[in-house]
Design a protein around this motif. Structure first.
Motif, mmCIF file in Angstrom:
data_model
loop_
_atom_site.group_PDB
_atom_site.id
_atom_site.type_symbol
_atom_site.label_atom_id
_atom_site.label_comp_id
_atom_site.label_asym_id
_atom_site.label_seq_id
_atom_site.Cartn_x
_atom_site.Cartn_y
_atom_site.Cartn_z
ATOM 1 N N HIS A 153 -14.465 2.716 -4.613
ATOM 2 C CA HIS A 153 -14.546 1.743 -3.532
ATOM 3 C C HIS A 153 -14.729 0.333 -4.083
ATOM 4 C CE1 HIS A 153 -18.660 2.855 -4.537
ATOM 5 N NE2 HIS A 153 -18.966 1.625 -4.227
ATOM 6 N N GLU A 154 -14.385 -0.608 -3.246
ATOM 7 C CA GLU A 154 -14.604 -2.015 -3.543
ATOM 8 C C GLU A 154 -15.223 -2.635 -2.311
ATOM 9 O OE1 GLU A 154 -11.261 -4.119 -5.025
ATOM 10 O OE2 GLU A 154 -10.533 -2.410 -6.153
ATOM 11 N N PRO A 155 -15.981 -3.713 -2.492
ATOM 12 C CA PRO A 155 -16.562 -4.387 -1.324
ATOM 13 C C PRO A 155 -15.466 -4.887 -0.383
ATOM 14 C CG PRO A 155 -17.522 -5.194 -3.368
ATOM 15 C CD PRO A 155 -16.367 -4.321 -3.749
ATOM 16 N N ALA A 156 -15.780 -4.937 0.883
ATOM 17 C CA ALA A 156 -14.841 -5.451 1.880
ATOM 18 C C ALA A 156 -14.568 -6.920 1.617
ATOM 19 C CB ALA A 156 -15.411 -5.262 3.277
ATOM 20 N N TYR A 157 -13.394 -7.356 2.002
ATOM 21 C CA TYR A 157 -13.027 -8.750 1.832
ATOM 22 C C TYR A 157 -13.626 -9.581 2.952
ATOM 23 C CZ TYR A 157 -10.286 -13.001 1.705
ATOM 24 O OH TYR A 157 -9.916 -14.316 1.652
ATOM 25 N N ASP A 158 -14.523 -10.471 2.618
ATOM 26 C CA ASP A 158 -15.094 -11.447 3.541
ATOM 27 C C ASP A 158 -15.541 -10.859 4.890
ATOM 28 O OD1 ASP A 158 -15.969 -14.008 4.108
ATOM 29 O OD2 ASP A 158 -14.052 -14.615 4.975
ATOM 30 N N PRO A 159 -16.378 -9.812 4.864
ATOM 31 C CA PRO A 159 -16.831 -9.250 6.148
ATOM 32 C C PRO A 159 -17.857 -10.164 6.804
ATOM 33 C CG PRO A 159 -17.999 -8.218 4.360
ATOM 34 C CD PRO A 159 -16.980 -9.144 3.733
ATOM 35 N N ASP A 160 -17.972 -10.060 8.104
ATOM 36 C CA ASP A 160 -19.000 -10.795 8.839
ATOM 37 C C ASP A 160 -20.197 -9.847 8.984
ATOM 38 O OD1 ASP A 160 -20.689 -12.095 10.571
ATOM 39 O OD2 ASP A 160 -19.127 -12.593 12.023
ATOM 40 N N PRO A 161 -21.268 -10.051 8.215
ATOM 41 C CA PRO A 161 -22.420 -9.142 8.246
ATOM 42 C C PRO A 161 -23.027 -8.956 9.633
ATOM 43 C CG PRO A 161 -22.609 -10.639 6.391
ATOM 44 C CD PRO A 161 -21.449 -11.118 7.228
ATOM 45 N N ASP A 162 -22.800 -9.915 10.527
ATOM 46 C CA ASP A 162 -23.348 -9.790 11.884
ATOM 47 C C ASP A 162 -22.727 -8.643 12.671
ATOM 48 O OD1 ASP A 162 -25.013 -11.931 11.427
ATOM 49 O OD2 ASP A 162 -23.676 -13.389 12.386
ATOM 50 N N HIS A 163 -21.607 -8.114 12.185
ATOM 51 C CA HIS A 163 -20.903 -7.051 12.902
ATOM 52 C C HIS A 163 -21.127 -5.667 12.289
ATOM 53 C CE1 HIS A 163 -18.816 -9.735 15.619
ATOM 54 N NE2 HIS A 163 -18.596 -10.537 14.593
ATOM 55 N N GLU A 172 -25.345 -2.523 -6.671
ATOM 56 C CA GLU A 172 -26.457 -3.191 -5.983
ATOM 57 C C GLU A 172 -25.992 -4.199 -4.926
ATOM 58 O OE1 GLU A 172 -29.910 -2.682 -6.593
ATOM 59 O OE2 GLU A 172 -29.285 -0.968 -7.803
ATOM 60 N N GLU A 173 -24.736 -4.118 -4.503
ATOM 61 C CA GLU A 173 -24.177 -5.015 -3.491
ATOM 62 C C GLU A 173 -24.019 -4.256 -2.177
ATOM 63 O OE1 GLU A 173 -23.249 -8.311 -3.751
ATOM 64 O OE2 GLU A 173 -24.156 -8.305 -5.747
ATOM 65 N N PRO A 174 -24.111 -4.955 -1.054
ATOM 66 C CA PRO A 174 -23.839 -4.295 0.221
ATOM 67 C C PRO A 174 -22.336 -4.059 0.380
ATOM 68 C CG PRO A 174 -24.311 -6.613 0.593
ATOM 69 C CD PRO A 174 -24.514 -6.351 -0.871
ATOM 70 N N HIS A 175 -21.987 -2.865 0.850
ATOM 71 C CA HIS A 175 -20.591 -2.529 1.131
ATOM 72 C C HIS A 175 -20.457 -2.318 2.625
ATOM 73 C CE1 HIS A 175 -19.059 -1.906 -3.020
ATOM 74 N NE2 HIS A 175 -20.353 -1.740 -3.259
ATOM 75 N N TYR A 176 -19.471 -2.954 3.220
ATOM 76 C CA TYR A 176 -19.252 -2.905 4.656
ATOM 77 C C TYR A 176 -18.107 -1.943 4.945
ATOM 78 C CZ TYR A 176 -22.244 -6.945 4.503
ATOM 79 O OH TYR A 176 -23.310 -7.774 4.290
#
Length: 135
Positions: free
Chosen positions: A95-105, A69-73
């Motif tokens: 997969h694992e969530p990206a490390y500290d992504p900037d959601p604006d991108h 239920e988490e966003p994955h970038y």
């Protein structure tokens, strides 16, 4: 040279995902023809989205994970590699969530699709109209 990112944990005995999809695990059904076609269409769409959105600073797509239920970038290349892996193996990658992504991108598939449709519609405007004979 690899078309997709290499798993940095390959061969690591502490990797909890090691062997998850090997021949010792449960058999996975191959993709159906319809599923395979959907993945091929996603790959084709991804090329268009990247061509349109990367020049304006979009780094990839965000997808809400059904499992956690988490966003994955996903960067363009990582997502392309994941889709190619799905085609060749019949199962998605761990997969694992990206490390500290900037959601604006990052944008969603729906946003990217809408953006591409808008560009297409803008470029198509006037092509179906009759020529102006009053000139």
């Amino acid at each position: 040279m690899h078309d997709e990112p290499i798993d940095p944990f390959t061969g690591d005995p502490a990797d909890s995902a090691a062997g998850r999809h090997d021949s010792g695990g449960p058999a996975l059904d191959p993709l159906s023809d319809a599923e395979r076609q959907e993945v091929l269409e996603d790959l084709a769409d991804l090329e268009i989205y990247q061509a349109l959105l990367a020049p304006i600073g979009v780094r990839g797509l965000v997808i809400k994970c059904e499992d956690c239920e988490e966003p994955h970038y996903f960067s363009w290349d990582l997502l392309r590699g994941n889709l190619r892996h799905l085609l060749s193996s019949g199962h998605p990658r761990v997969h694992e969530p990206a490390y500290d992504p900037d959601p604006d991108h990052y944008v969603t598939w729906d946003y990217a699709r809408g953006y591409a449709d808008g560009v297409h519609d803008t470029l198509s405007e006037g092509t179906d109209e009759e020529p102006d004979t009053n000139r």
